[in-house]
Design a protein around this motif. Structure first.
Motif, mmCIF file in Angstrom:
data_model
loop_
_atom_site.group_PDB
_atom_site.id
_atom_site.type_symbol
_atom_site.label_atom_id
_atom_site.label_comp_id
_atom_site.label_asym_id
_atom_site.label_seq_id
_atom_site.Cartn_x
_atom_site.Cartn_y
_atom_site.Cartn_z
ATOM 1 N N ASN A 37 74.483 -20.181 -32.249
ATOM 2 C CA ASN A 37 73.957 -21.516 -32.529
ATOM 3 C C ASN A 37 72.603 -21.391 -33.215
ATOM 4 O O ASN A 37 71.685 -20.783 -32.697
ATOM 5 N N THR A 39 71.286 -24.347 -34.802
ATOM 6 C CA THR A 39 70.957 -25.742 -35.102
ATOM 7 C C THR A 39 69.892 -26.246 -34.135
ATOM 8 O O THR A 39 69.784 -25.741 -33.013
ATOM 9 N N LYS A 41 68.143 -28.439 -31.304
ATOM 10 C CA LYS A 41 68.677 -29.097 -30.107
ATOM 11 C C LYS A 41 68.602 -30.617 -30.286
ATOM 12 O O LYS A 41 67.569 -31.137 -30.717
ATOM 13 N N LYS A 50 73.899 -33.060 -26.742
ATOM 14 C CA LYS A 50 73.143 -32.065 -25.980
ATOM 15 C C LYS A 50 74.078 -31.180 -25.152
ATOM 16 O O LYS A 50 73.890 -29.961 -25.085
ATOM 17 N N TRP A 53 75.741 -28.834 -27.554
ATOM 18 C CA TRP A 53 74.778 -27.848 -28.022
ATOM 19 C C TRP A 53 74.543 -26.789 -26.951
ATOM 20 O O TRP A 53 74.538 -25.591 -27.236
ATOM 21 N N ASP A 57 75.303 -22.910 -27.225
ATOM 22 C CA ASP A 57 74.161 -22.006 -27.094
ATOM 23 C C ASP A 57 74.387 -20.984 -25.975
ATOM 24 O O ASP A 57 73.880 -19.873 -26.030
#
Length: 85
Positions: A37, A39, A41, A50, A53, A57
């Motif tokens: 990941n 990108t 948050k 979230k 993500w 992550d």
């Protein structure tokens, strides 16, 4: 089954997987196709973004090949649990 076949099969499950299963699928798919990941948050108010993500992550450091292998295993288990249309 290949990664591509698994990605197609998951769309044909009779019943939608629960949220935890969906997050796991999402994270493994992203790790397998994009890698770690990279990108920013999402903001605090974007709860769904979230969660996605954080799930992705959490796979950081897993190789793309390993993530694809784990994704296929997860889809195989979900097909056994929910069946296909």
């Amino acid at each position: 089954m290949t990664f591509e076949e698994a990605a197609a099969k998951v769309k044909k499950l009779k019943t939608s997987p629960n949220n935890d299963e969906l997050l796991e699928l999402y994270a493994l798919y992203k790790q397998g196709t994009v890698g770690d990941n990279n990108t920013p948050k999402p903001g605090m108010l974007d709860m769904k973004g979230k969660a996605k993500w954080n799930a992705w992550d959490g796979k950081k450091g897993t190789s793309q090949d390993k993530a694809k292998e784990l994704y296929v295993e997860k889809v195989d288990a979900l097909v056994g649990k929910y069946g296909l249309e």
